[in-house]
Design a protein around this motif. Structure first.
Motif, PDB file in Angstrom:
ATOM      1  N   GLN A 294      12.807  17.025  -2.042  1.00 19.72           N
ATOM      2  CA  GLN A 294      12.487  16.466  -0.731  1.00 19.72           C
ATOM      3  C   GLN A 294      12.319  14.951  -0.801  1.00 19.72           C
ATOM      4  OE1 GLN A 294       9.586  18.474   1.900  1.00 19.72           O
ATOM      5  NE2 GLN A 294       9.440  20.045   0.300  1.00 19.72           N
ATOM      6  N   LEU A 295      11.615  14.489  -1.825  1.00 20.20           N
ATOM      7  CA  LEU A 295      11.391  13.056  -1.976  1.00 20.20           C
ATOM      8  C   LEU A 295      12.718  12.326  -2.164  1.00 20.20           C
ATOM      9  CD1 LEU A 295       9.495  10.639  -2.310  1.00 20.20           C
ATOM     10  CD2 LEU A 295       9.323  11.201  -4.753  1.00 20.20           C
ATOM     11  N   THR A 296      13.583  12.876  -2.997  1.00 22.67           N
ATOM     12  CA  THR A 296      14.892  12.255  -3.226  1.00 22.67           C
ATOM     13  C   THR A 296      15.700  12.202  -1.937  1.00 22.67           C
ATOM     14  OG1 THR A 296      14.892  13.088  -5.502  1.00 22.67           O
ATOM     15  CG2 THR A 296      17.000  12.386  -4.593  1.00 22.67           C
ATOM     16  N   ARG A 297      15.630  13.265  -1.152  1.00 22.52           N
ATOM     17  CA  ARG A 297      16.344  13.289   0.125  1.00 22.52           C
ATOM     18  C   ARG A 297      15.824  12.194   1.048  1.00 22.52           C
ATOM     19  NH1 ARG A 297      15.210  18.144   1.524  1.00 22.52           N
ATOM     20  NH2 ARG A 297      17.031  19.084   0.540  1.00 22.52           N
ATOM     21  N   HIS A 298      14.502  12.025   1.103  1.00 22.83           N
ATOM     22  CA  HIS A 298      13.918  10.972   1.945  1.00 22.83           C
ATOM     23  C   HIS A 298      14.376   9.586   1.480  1.00 22.83           C
ATOM     24  CE1 HIS A 298      11.147  12.886   4.770  1.00 22.83           C
ATOM     25  NE2 HIS A 298      10.875  13.782   3.838  1.00 22.83           N
ATOM     26  N   LEU A 299      14.360   9.366   0.183  1.00 20.44           N
ATOM     27  CA  LEU A 299      14.769   8.062  -0.354  1.00 20.44           C
ATOM     28  C   LEU A 299      16.236   7.777  -0.051  1.00 20.44           C
ATOM     29  CD1 LEU A 299      12.957   8.234  -3.817  1.00 20.44           C
ATOM     30  CD2 LEU A 299      12.324   6.782  -1.879  1.00 20.44           C
ATOM     31  N   LEU A 300      17.070   8.790  -0.164  1.00 18.93           N
ATOM     32  CA  LEU A 300      18.489   8.620   0.149  1.00 18.93           C
ATOM     33  C   LEU A 300      18.691   8.310   1.636  1.00 18.93           C
ATOM     34  CD1 LEU A 300      20.048  11.488  -1.990  1.00 18.93           C
ATOM     35  CD2 LEU A 300      20.396   9.029  -2.322  1.00 18.93           C
ATOM     36  N   GLN A 301      17.913   8.959   2.485  1.00 26.38           N
ATOM     37  CA  GLN A 301      18.027   8.710   3.925  1.00 26.38           C
ATOM     38  C   GLN A 301      17.602   7.280   4.271  1.00 26.38           C
ATOM     39  OE1 GLN A 301      15.600  11.918   5.424  1.00 26.38           O
ATOM     40  NE2 GLN A 301      17.323  13.346   5.548  1.00 26.38           N
TER      41      GLN A 301
ATOM     42  N   GLU B 131      -0.361  12.102  -4.826  1.00 28.56           N
ATOM     43  CA  GLU B 131       0.127  13.463  -4.975  1.00 28.56           C
ATOM     44  C   GLU B 131       1.399  13.649  -4.144  1.00 28.56           C
ATOM     45  OE1 GLU B 131      -3.580  13.619  -2.267  1.00 28.56           O
ATOM     46  OE2 GLU B 131      -2.866  12.532  -4.038  1.00 28.56           O
ATOM     47  N   PRO B 132       2.184  14.689  -4.423  1.00 29.78           N
ATOM     48  CA  PRO B 132       3.515  14.821  -3.816  1.00 29.78           C
ATOM     49  C   PRO B 132       3.570  14.726  -2.300  1.00 29.78           C
ATOM     50  CG  PRO B 132       3.294  16.373  -5.617  1.00 29.78           C
ATOM     51  CD  PRO B 132       1.951  15.726  -5.448  1.00 29.78           C
ATOM     52  N   ASP B 133       2.648  15.407  -1.598  1.00 29.62           N
ATOM     53  CA  ASP B 133       2.721  15.363  -0.135  1.00 29.62           C
ATOM     54  C   ASP B 133       2.468  13.966   0.408  1.00 29.62           C
ATOM     55  OD1 ASP B 133       0.045  15.635  -1.016  1.00 29.62           O
ATOM     56  OD2 ASP B 133      -0.586  16.236   0.997  1.00 29.62           O
ATOM     57  N   LYS B 134       1.665  13.166  -0.300  1.00 24.90           N
ATOM     58  CA  LYS B 134       1.405  11.793   0.120  1.00 24.90           C
ATOM     59  C   LYS B 134       2.620  10.901  -0.156  1.00 24.90           C
ATOM     60  CE  LYS B 134      -2.808  12.465   1.539  1.00 24.90           C
ATOM     61  NZ  LYS B 134      -2.914  13.901   1.294  1.00 24.90           N
TER      62      LYS B 134
ATOM     63  N   LEU C 245       4.693  11.359   2.804  1.00 24.67           N
ATOM     64  CA  LEU C 245       4.084  10.610   3.903  1.00 24.67           C
ATOM     65  C   LEU C 245       4.451   9.134   3.810  1.00 24.67           C
ATOM     66  CD1 LEU C 245       2.137  10.293   6.300  1.00 24.67           C
ATOM     67  CD2 LEU C 245       0.257  10.123   4.640  1.00 24.67           C
ATOM     68  N   GLY C 246       4.407   8.575   2.601  1.00 27.14           N
ATOM     69  CA  GLY C 246       4.777   7.174   2.422  1.00 27.14           C
ATOM     70  C   GLY C 246       6.205   6.915   2.879  1.00 27.14           C
ATOM     71  N   CYS C 247       7.113   7.830   2.558  1.00 29.35           N
ATOM     72  CA  CYS C 247       8.498   7.684   3.012  1.00 29.35           C
ATOM     73  C   CYS C 247       8.581   7.736   4.533  1.00 29.35           C
ATOM     74  CB  CYS C 247       9.368   8.788   2.402  1.00 29.35           C
ATOM     75  SG  CYS C 247       9.659   8.625   0.631  1.00 29.35           S
ATOM     76  N   ASN C 248       7.790   8.602   5.151  1.00 32.68           N
ATOM     77  CA  ASN C 248       7.786   8.695   6.607  1.00 32.68           C
ATOM     78  C   ASN C 248       7.254   7.415   7.249  1.00 32.68           C
ATOM     79  OD1 ASN C 248       8.876  11.283   6.781  1.00 32.68           O
ATOM     80  ND2 ASN C 248       6.879  12.267   6.598  1.00 32.68           N
TER      81      ASN C 248
ATOM     82  N   GLU D 115       0.832  -1.198   0.000  1.00 34.79           N
ATOM     83  CA  GLU D 115       0.000   0.000   0.000  1.00 34.79           C
ATOM     84  C   GLU D 115       0.871   1.253   0.000  1.00 34.79           C
ATOM     85  OE1 GLU D 115      -2.484  -0.246   3.418  1.00 34.79           O
ATOM     86  OE2 GLU D 115      -3.526  -2.066   2.767  1.00 34.79           O
ATOM     87  N   VAL D 116       1.932   1.230   0.803  1.00 36.91           N
ATOM     88  CA  VAL D 116       2.811   2.392   0.903  1.00 36.91           C
ATOM     89  C   VAL D 116       3.569   2.619  -0.409  1.00 36.91           C
ATOM     90  CG1 VAL D 116       4.826   3.344   2.094  1.00 36.91           C
ATOM     91  CG2 VAL D 116       3.039   2.182   3.397  1.00 36.91           C
ATOM     92  N   GLU D 117       4.026   1.544  -1.020  1.00 34.59           N
ATOM     93  CA  GLU D 117       4.710   1.676  -2.307  1.00 34.59           C
ATOM     94  C   GLU D 117       3.786   2.285  -3.359  1.00 34.59           C
ATOM     95  OE1 GLU D 117       6.049  -2.254  -3.135  1.00 34.59           O
ATOM     96  OE2 GLU D 117       7.652  -2.209  -1.641  1.00 34.59           O
ATOM     97  N   ASN D 118       2.543   1.853  -3.374  1.00 32.13           N
ATOM     98  CA  ASN D 118       1.570   2.426  -4.310  1.00 32.13           C
ATOM     99  C   ASN D 118       1.339   3.908  -4.023  1.00 32.13           C
ATOM    100  OD1 ASN D 118       1.205  -0.047  -5.579  1.00 32.13           O
ATOM    101  ND2 ASN D 118      -0.539  -0.620  -4.316  1.00 32.13           N
TER     102      ASN D 118
END
Length: 246
Positions: free
Chosen positions: A217-224, A144-147, A150-153, A135-138
């Motif tokens: 921001q998304l790229t930063r989360h993925l890298l973290q 949308e971007p903010d979600k 959220l998935g990364c969080n 579900e989170v991967e989907n």
């Protein structure tokens, strides 16, 4: 006392606690703190916490409701039937994806969800966790971007609950059970998280267009997240070798 009356009492107490010291007496502040201490000791507080999250606009009360949920889940997990656990977890997932709440409230709710997923994985060997990760991967791929953030969080909080650090929640489990759950997570879904992040990062690299702030921001989360996987303290050295051949 009805739930609505209890919520009103909590909101009034929150206003006193958050008020400047010169506007309230010590007795008023002590009385307000006692109201919240009693709330934290509530047995089966799930319904009133839901009502608070849905109805209250007081951020302090909302945070306390999330904290009370966390403590109740840890304390009463063994007494909850499977359907009630699933219902609460699904509600909290739906809530954070459809409501705009303060960051610190969202983080505490994500922690509650992660604790529930970890506890459930001890009994079902991670079956529910795998479904939730799907579900989170989907969410990250299609929402949308903010979600996406959220998935990364969600992934970050879930990894934190399986890690053996000072930030891991004490969920009332013996350490041998915690390590067994951690090892099971390492051998299945930690690899899945790593592969998913690497795939998304590769897609970012392929994109030659300029990056929007949300993409940064998304790229930063993925890298973290990827860094956490690569610096993970594994229970078994075999799992480290496993990742080397991905």
């Amino acid at each position: 006392m009805s739930h609505q009356q209890a919520i009103s009492e909590l909101e009034a107490a929150a206003q006193i606690i958050m008020a400047p010291p010169n506007l309230v007496s010590n007795e008023q502040r002590h009385s307000a703190e006692t109201i919240f201490l009693n709330f934290r000791k509530s047995k089966r507080p799930y319904e009133i916490c839901r009502q608070i999250l849905e109805q209250s606009q007081n951020q302090y009360v909302m945070f306390e409701a999330a904290e009370v949920l966390k403590e109740a889940i840890i304390r009463e997990w063994s007494f909850l039937v499977a359907s009630d656990r699933a219902s609460l977890r699904q509600y909290l997932m739906q809530y954070i994806t459809t409501h705009q709440v303060p960051h610190y409230v969202q983080d505490r709710i994500l922690q509650v969800i992660s604790i529930m997923i970890k506890r459930a994985s001890i009994d079902d060997q991670g079956r529910e966790r795998g479904t939730i990760l799907q579900e989170v991967e989907n969410l990250i791929m299609n929402a949308e971007p903010d979600k996406k953030l959220l998935g990364c969080n969600i992934i970050t909080n879930l990894m934190q609950e399986y890690a053996s650090t000072v930030k891991s929640t004490d969920v009332g489990l013996p350490w041998e059970i915690h390590f067994r759950a951690k090892k099971q997570f390492e051998s299945t879904d930690l690899k899945r998280v790593f592969q998913f992040c690497v795939y998304l990062l590769s897609e970012v690299v392929k994109n030659d267009s300029s990056y929007t702030p949300i993409m940064v921001q998304l790229t930063r989360h993925l890298l973290q997240i990827t860094e956490r996987v690569l610096t993970w303290g594994y229970v078994s050295p075999i799992n480290i070798l496993f990742f080397c051949f991905i």
